[in-house]
Write an enzyme that holds these catalytic residues in place. Structure first.
Site, PDB file in Angstrom:
ATOM      1  N   SER A 131       0.999  -1.458   0.097  1.00  0.00           N
ATOM      2  CA  SER A 131       0.071  -0.010  -0.372  1.00  0.00           C
ATOM      3  C   SER A 131       0.726   1.181  -0.216  1.00  0.00           C
ATOM      4  O   SER A 131       1.646   1.598   0.465  1.00  0.00           O
ATOM      5  CB  SER A 131      -1.105  -0.052   1.097  1.00  0.00           C
ATOM      6  N   TYR A 188      -1.868  -0.614  10.269  1.00  0.00           N
ATOM      7  CA  TYR A 188      -2.010  -0.940   8.843  1.00  0.00           C
ATOM      8  C   TYR A 188      -0.934  -0.456   7.988  1.00  0.00           C
ATOM      9  O   TYR A 188      -0.489  -1.699   8.100  1.00  0.00           O
ATOM     10  CB  TYR A 188      -3.361  -0.220   8.484  1.00  0.00           C
TER      11      TYR A 188
HETATM   12  N1  LIG Z   1      -8.700  -0.526  -1.027  1.00  0.00           N
HETATM   13  C1  LIG Z   1      -7.460   0.481  -1.126  1.00  0.00           C
HETATM   14  O1  LIG Z   1      -7.939   1.648  -0.726  1.00  0.00           O
HETATM   15  C2  LIG Z   1      -6.184  -0.839  -0.383  1.00  0.00           C
HETATM   16  C3  LIG Z   1      -5.211   0.451  -0.539  1.00  0.00           C
HETATM   17  C4  LIG Z   1      -4.343  -0.069  -0.967  1.00  0.00           C
HETATM   18  C5  LIG Z   1      -3.768  -1.111  -0.348  1.00  0.00           C
HETATM   19  N2  LIG Z   1      -4.879  -2.544  -0.046  1.00  0.00           N
HETATM   20  C6  LIG Z   1      -4.676  -3.713  -0.098  1.00  0.00           C
HETATM   21  O2  LIG Z   1      -5.095  -4.562  -1.437  1.00  0.00           O
HETATM   22  C7  LIG Z   1      -5.522  -5.648  -1.152  1.00  0.00           C
HETATM   23  C8  LIG Z   1      -6.887  -6.273  -1.450  1.00  0.00           C
HETATM   24  O3  LIG Z   1      -7.599  -4.761  -0.963  1.00  0.00           O
HETATM   25  P1  LIG Z   1      -9.376  -4.740  -1.508  1.00  0.00           P
HETATM   26  O4  LIG Z   1      -8.452  -3.295  -1.273  1.00  0.00           O
HETATM   27  O5  LIG Z   1      -8.837  -5.066  -2.660  1.00  0.00           O
HETATM   28  O6  LIG Z   1     -10.105  -5.057  -0.441  1.00  0.00           O
HETATM   29  P2  LIG Z   1     -11.709  -5.900  -0.004  1.00  0.00           P
HETATM   30  O7  LIG Z   1     -12.305  -5.894  -1.319  1.00  0.00           O
HETATM   31  O8  LIG Z   1     -11.379  -5.849   1.376  1.00  0.00           O
HETATM   32  O9  LIG Z   1     -10.087  -7.436   0.142  1.00  0.00           O
HETATM   33  C9  LIG Z   1      -9.631  -8.588   0.546  1.00  0.00           C
HETATM   34  C10 LIG Z   1      -9.869  -9.669   0.157  1.00  0.00           C
HETATM   35  O10 LIG Z   1      -9.157 -10.480   0.884  1.00  0.00           O
HETATM   36  C11 LIG Z   1     -10.061 -11.513   1.609  1.00  0.00           C
HETATM   37  N3  LIG Z   1     -10.287 -11.924   2.646  1.00  0.00           N
HETATM   38  C12 LIG Z   1     -10.091 -11.139   4.023  1.00  0.00           C
HETATM   39  N4  LIG Z   1      -9.598 -11.860   5.123  1.00  0.00           N
HETATM   40  C13 LIG Z   1      -9.262 -13.332   4.676  1.00  0.00           C
HETATM   41  C14 LIG Z   1      -9.322 -14.527   5.361  1.00  0.00           C
HETATM   42  N5  LIG Z   1      -8.893 -14.209   6.805  1.00  0.00           N
HETATM   43  N6  LIG Z   1      -8.398 -15.452   5.094  1.00  0.00           N
HETATM   44  C15 LIG Z   1      -8.977 -15.260   3.189  1.00  0.00           C
HETATM   45  N7  LIG Z   1      -9.309 -14.232   2.687  1.00  0.00           N
HETATM   46  C16 LIG Z   1      -9.041 -13.275   3.593  1.00  0.00           C
HETATM   47  C17 LIG Z   1     -11.257 -10.569   1.330  1.00  0.00           C
HETATM   48  O11 LIG Z   1     -12.106 -12.065   1.358  1.00  0.00           O
HETATM   49  P3  LIG Z   1     -13.564 -13.021   2.461  1.00  0.00           P
HETATM   50  O12 LIG Z   1     -13.253 -11.543   3.543  1.00  0.00           O
HETATM   51  O13 LIG Z   1     -14.125 -13.883   1.202  1.00  0.00           O
HETATM   52  O14 LIG Z   1     -12.099 -14.335   2.997  1.00  0.00           O
HETATM   53  C18 LIG Z   1     -11.334  -9.997   0.437  1.00  0.00           C
HETATM   54  O15 LIG Z   1     -11.192 -11.324  -0.889  1.00  0.00           O
HETATM   55  C19 LIG Z   1      -4.935  -5.836   0.533  1.00  0.00           C
HETATM   56  O16 LIG Z   1      -4.291  -6.718   1.110  1.00  0.00           O
HETATM   57  C20 LIG Z   1      -4.907  -4.040   1.022  1.00  0.00           C
HETATM   58  O17 LIG Z   1      -4.597  -4.056   1.863  1.00  0.00           O
HETATM   59  C21 LIG Z   1      -6.597  -1.676  -0.642  1.00  0.00           C
END
Ligand SMILES: NC(=O)c1ccc[n+]([C@@H]2O[C@H](COP(=O)([O-])OP(=O)(O)OC[C@H]3O[C@@H](n4cnc5c(N)ncnc54)[C@H](OP(=O)(O)O)[C@@H]3O)[C@@H](O)[C@H]2O)c1
Length: 246
Positions: A129, A142
């Site tokens: 991130s 985080y």
């Molecule tokens: N969105 C942003 O602003 C942003 C910015 C920078 C970086 N990121 C990073 O991008 C990555 C993806 O996030 P996103 O934005 O796409 O968020 P998201 O829509 O909430 O997706 C998160 C994913 O992680 C999975 N997950 C969470 N806990 C889990 C567990 N215990 N076991 C297995 N799977 C799990 C969830 O699946 P289930 O709930 O079905 O298990 C979901 O598929 C993350 O690492 C986040 O830190 C996001």
């Protein structure tokens, strides 16, 4: 070609899965919400799409997953599953923070090590991130967890290069992206965020160009460049103000 994606049930992971399937990749998709993974499997019924309902916070479930995929050749290994919690650190549930550290750091580390032993060639993509470069009040643990991801992935990639291994570790550092992240983090998402389609477009372009670091979007690239010139006090003040708007 086959890609493995953790956290493929929503947001960045889901869109990566769909785009890679469109490019003809076979997939291994991992998340807790299996019905969401099944939807992707049904969309691409001519390809080999394996889905696993795995809670990556559970070490036994993780070990079982690794046993089941052990014989499969994997070309792209994407450690994407992760979450954050917004708020003053002392007001965030401690168990939530421990789980965040377990998933964002320990599980990503475990899966990265497994991937290196498992692959003879290919790419490991660790989703970090922009927060990894910025100590962030009200998103403190985080941001710190992602600082680990960036630092570990960059150093590891350098080591692999020195060892002349055919495995590359790519660090991806997005700014705010419109996904379920904000809802899970407990933020009301007032920050302007990038559409997930655009973010994934940048990620796939970066992978194709064999980049070691991918920062989706011009504004975030600028921020990453200029941040080194800002005094730490100003960074903390601005980050606090921005997080307080959420
Ligand atoms: N969105 C942003 O602003 C942003 C910015 C920078 C970086 N990121 C990073 O991008 C990555 C993806 O996030 P996103 O934005 O796409 O968020 P998201 O829509 O909430 O997706 C998160 C994913 O992680 C999975 N997950 C969470 N806990 C889990 C567990 N215990 N076991 C297995 N799977 C799990 C969830 O699946 P289930 O709930 O079905 O298990 C979901 O598929 C993350 O690492 C986040 O830190 C996001």
């Amino acid at each position: 070609m086959r890609a493995l994606i953790t956290g493929a049930s929503s947001g960045i992971g889901r869109k990566l899965a769909i785009e890679l399937a469109n490019k003809g990749y076979d997939l291994i998709l991992i998340a807790r919400r299996i019905e969401r993974l099944k939807e992707i499997q049904d969309m691409f019924n001519k390809q080999d799409i394996l889905i696993f309902q795995t809670d990556l916070l559970d070490q036994n479930q993780t070990k079982q997953l690794l046993i089941e995929i052990n014989t499969l050749k994997i070309d792209l290994w994407i450690n994407n599953a992760g979450f954050g919690k917004v708020g003053v650190s002392t007001s965030i549930d401690l168990q939530d923070e421990m789980d965040m550290i377990e998933l964002n750091i320990k599980r990503l580390h475990h899966l990265t090590r497994f991937a290196i032993d498992h692959m003879t060639e290919g790419k490991i993509i660790n989703i970090s991130s922009m927060a990894s470069y910025i100590p962030t009040p009200k998103l403190a643990s985080y941001a710190a967890s992602k600082a680990y991801v960036t630092s570990y992935s960059e150093a590891l990639n350098y080591e692999l290069k020195k060892q002349k291994k055919n495995i590359k570790v790519i660090t991806v550092s997005p700014g705010p992206v419109h996904t379920e992240f904000g809802k899970v983090a407990g933020s009301n998402q007032k920050l302007k965020s990038m559409p997930v389609e655009k973010c994934v477009h940048h990620i796939l372009k970066g992978i194709n160009k064999n980049k070691s670091t991918i920062i989706p979007g011009f504004k975030m690239k600028l921020l990453k460049f200029f941040i080194r010139f800002f005094p730490k006090k100003l960074i903390l003040y601005t980050a606090y103000k921005i997080q307080s708007r959420k």
